[in-house]
Design an enzyme around this catalytic site. Structure first.
Site, short mmCIF file in Angstrom:
data_model
loop_
_atom_site.label_atom_id
_atom_site.label_comp_id
_atom_site.label_asym_id
_atom_site.label_seq_id
_atom_site.Cartn_x
_atom_site.Cartn_y
_atom_site.Cartn_z
N GLU A 119 -8.25 34.24 -0.86
CA GLU A 119 -8.18 32.82 -1.27
C GLU A 119 -8.47 32.79 -2.60
O GLU A 119 -9.35 33.63 -3.29
CB GLU A 119 -9.03 32.06 -0.22
N CYS A 176 -7.12 0.29 7.46
CA CYS A 176 -6.39 1.22 7.20
C CYS A 176 -6.05 1.77 8.39
O CYS A 176 -6.96 2.38 9.35
CB CYS A 176 -6.77 2.49 6.08
N CYS A 232 0.80 -1.13 0.16
CA CYS A 232 0.05 0.01 -0.20
C CYS A 232 0.96 1.32 0.05
O CYS A 232 1.65 1.45 0.77
CB CYS A 232 -1.00 -0.02 1.40
N CYS A 245 3.03 23.37 4.13
CA CYS A 245 3.07 21.93 4.22
C CYS A 245 4.15 21.24 3.33
O CYS A 245 4.36 20.12 3.19
CB CYS A 245 1.43 21.33 3.64
C1 LIG Z 1 -2.85 24.53 2.71
S1 LIG Z 1 -4.51 25.36 2.38
C2 LIG Z 1 -4.80 26.24 3.59
C3 LIG Z 1 -6.23 26.68 4.02
C4 LIG Z 1 -6.45 27.24 5.31
N1 LIG Z 1 -5.46 28.07 5.76
C5 LIG Z 1 -6.95 26.12 6.36
O1 LIG Z 1 -6.06 25.62 7.12
O2 LIG Z 1 -7.98 25.41 5.96
C6 LIG Z 1 -4.19 26.24 1.01
C7 LIG Z 1 -5.21 27.22 0.28
O3 LIG Z 1 -4.62 28.18 -0.60
C8 LIG Z 1 -5.53 28.21 -1.75
N2 LIG Z 1 -4.66 28.53 -2.93
C9 LIG Z 1 -4.09 27.97 -3.73
N3 LIG Z 1 -3.64 28.84 -4.69
C10 LIG Z 1 -3.85 29.97 -4.47
C11 LIG Z 1 -3.54 31.25 -5.00
N4 LIG Z 1 -2.72 31.20 -5.99
N5 LIG Z 1 -4.18 32.05 -4.51
C12 LIG Z 1 -4.78 32.28 -3.54
N6 LIG Z 1 -5.15 31.13 -2.88
C13 LIG Z 1 -4.78 30.10 -3.14
C14 LIG Z 1 -6.17 26.74 -1.80
O4 LIG Z 1 -7.52 26.92 -2.37
C15 LIG Z 1 -6.28 26.36 -0.19
O5 LIG Z 1 -7.62 26.79 0.20
#
Ligand SMILES: C[S@@+](CC[C@H](N)C(=O)[O-])C[C@H]1O[C@@H](n2cnc3c(N)ncnc32)[C@H](O)[C@@H]1O
Length: 394
Positions: free
Chosen positions: A269, A91, A4, A351
């Site tokens: 966002e 899992c 897996c 991340c």
């Molecule tokens: C790691 S998530 C974090 C979300 C939030 N902080 C949470 O903890 O739930 C990253 C976010 O960035 C957004 N995202 C990705 N590319 C982006 C961009 N170019 N401009 C603005 N937001 C973006 C994604 O849609 C996603 O919601």
């Protein structure tokens, strides 16, 4: 854990996993970030190294790993294989109810006679099974994603029967959805969906705020550790400020708790639906000192502040910026924009330590210094590591 591909570190003692993750973060900061002696605190362990996930995405395939006669599989991908899945019957990183529902769906979908996805030709019918858990609310979702099916077709009626039987066997499920996608992508995202049983959404509570989660909503996948991650980010954000920004804010999971530490918070966002959900979440939780802007961050920063899609200024220079970008990190225009606006503190949730380290080097050229960095283990038994770092001027 055999073939897996879901998690590859189960054979490492948990303490060793944490050490390896801390070493990975240090290595990125030194080599890619050019920080000779990174200001690292000890890694924050996960409170539950097993059963922690609140979301699992299982794929259907016409080739099951190591089952030569099986033309039907649904589970996680075999290690390194896009075209084969393991018929997981348990899992360890998911709660037990998820594998019970997976086993039911496998049996019922196979009995329907409809085909699983054919990974190489993009044919077949069943694509993904996504299970989501409102860990702190008890609400649970099963979302079966297929190729598009005409309303009233045999395929659609079969899905209704399968999900009806799943609902009867697993009364703890509060939301059973059928989603469809015409995209060949291997990402479990649906273009349209309908509620077959129960409610269209579930809710999760993080740090005393309740959030709505729909089928495509991004939400932190380890609820317990997300609260610890957010508390850490809020601690590093420091004392109350006038104006704060939460960039890449998703549905506002971090924006709403941040609102206690600022007179006003602006969340930005890319995904419009997430911004609508963020506004609804603010209203649901009675948080009034926040506003949200749907915009691509690489176009969002002007000389004077944050602009909307028409270029109209939404918010002037902030006192604090919190960012939580996807794995790619921040676009170079975003780091350049932040350097121009010069907020006294930037708290960066990441991340991907590699892209954080790259962005740290860019911010350093603009006069910022990382003064704290903390690896956070959101995903025990896997090589993934999250981290929080703070940047200050000087
Ligand atoms: C790691 S998530 C974090 C979300 C939030 N902080 C949470 O903890 O739930 C990253 C976010 O960035 C957004 N995202 C990705 N590319 C982006 C961009 N170019 N401009 C603005 N937001 C973006 C994604 O849609 C996603 O919601």
């Amino acid at each position: 854990f055999g073939p897996c591909g879901g998690c590859l570190w189960q054979n490492l003692d948990y303490a060793r996993q944490l050490e390896a993750k801390a070493a990975q973060v240090r290595d990125c900061l030194v080599r890619l970030g050019g920080i000779e002696d990174p200001p690292l605190r000890a890694a924050l362990p996960a409170p539950a190294p097993y059963g922690y996930r609140n979301k699992m995405e299982f794929s259907f395939a016409d080739r099951a790993w190591d089952e030569p006669d099986s033309r039907f599989g649904v589970g996680l991908h075999a290690r390194g294989r896009f075209d084969k899945v393991v018929n997981n019957t348990e899992c360890h990183i998911a709660p037990a109810w998820m594998t019970e529902v997976l086993n039911s769906v496998r049996e019922l979908a196979l009995a329907s006679g409809l085909p699983p996805s054919e990974m190489r030709t993009h044919g077949g019918f069943f694509r993904f099974l996504v299970l989501r858990d409102g860990r702190h609310t008890g609400e649970r979702m099963a979302h079966l994603i297929t190729w598009p099916a005409a309303p009233g077709s045999i395929e659609e009626r079969s899905v209704d029967e399968i999900l009806g039987a799943v609902a009867a066997r697993h009364p703890e499920l509060t939301s059973l959805l059928h989603g469809t996608t015409g995209s060949k992508s291997s990402v479990a995202y649906c273009e349209s969906w309908r509620t077959v049983h129960g409610l269209p959404v579930i809710h999760e509570r993080l740090l005393d705020h309740v959030f709505e989660i729909g089928p495509n909503t991004f939400f932190q996948t380890n609820s317990q550790q997300a609260e610890r991650l957010f508390n850490l980010a809020l601690e590093l954000a420091g004392p109350k400020v006038g104006l704060a920004w939460d960039l890449y804010c998703g549905v506002g999971a971090l924006t709403l708790p941040l609102a206690r530490q600022a007179n006003h918070v602006v969340g930005a966002e890319l995904i419009g639906a997430s911004i609508e959900a963020a506004r609804a979440n603010a209203t649901r939780n009675g948080v009034t000192n926040v506003e949200f802007v749907a915009i691509d961050m690489k176009e969002a920063l002007s000389e004077s502040g944050l602009v909307d899609r028409d270029g109209t200024l939404v918010s002037g220079r902030p006192d604090l910026v919190l960012v939580d970008p996807p794995r790619d990190g921040m676009h170079a225009d975003v780091t350049a924009g932040l350097i121009r606006l010069a907020p006294p503190r930037i708290v960066y949730v990441s991340c991907n330590p590699g892209t954080l380290a790259r962005d740290a080097a860019r911010l350093a050229e603009g006069g910022y210094r990382m003064d704290v960095a903390v690896p956070v283990d959101m995903f025990p038994q896997t090589a993934h590591v999250e981290m929080v770092a703070r940047f200050i001027v000087g």
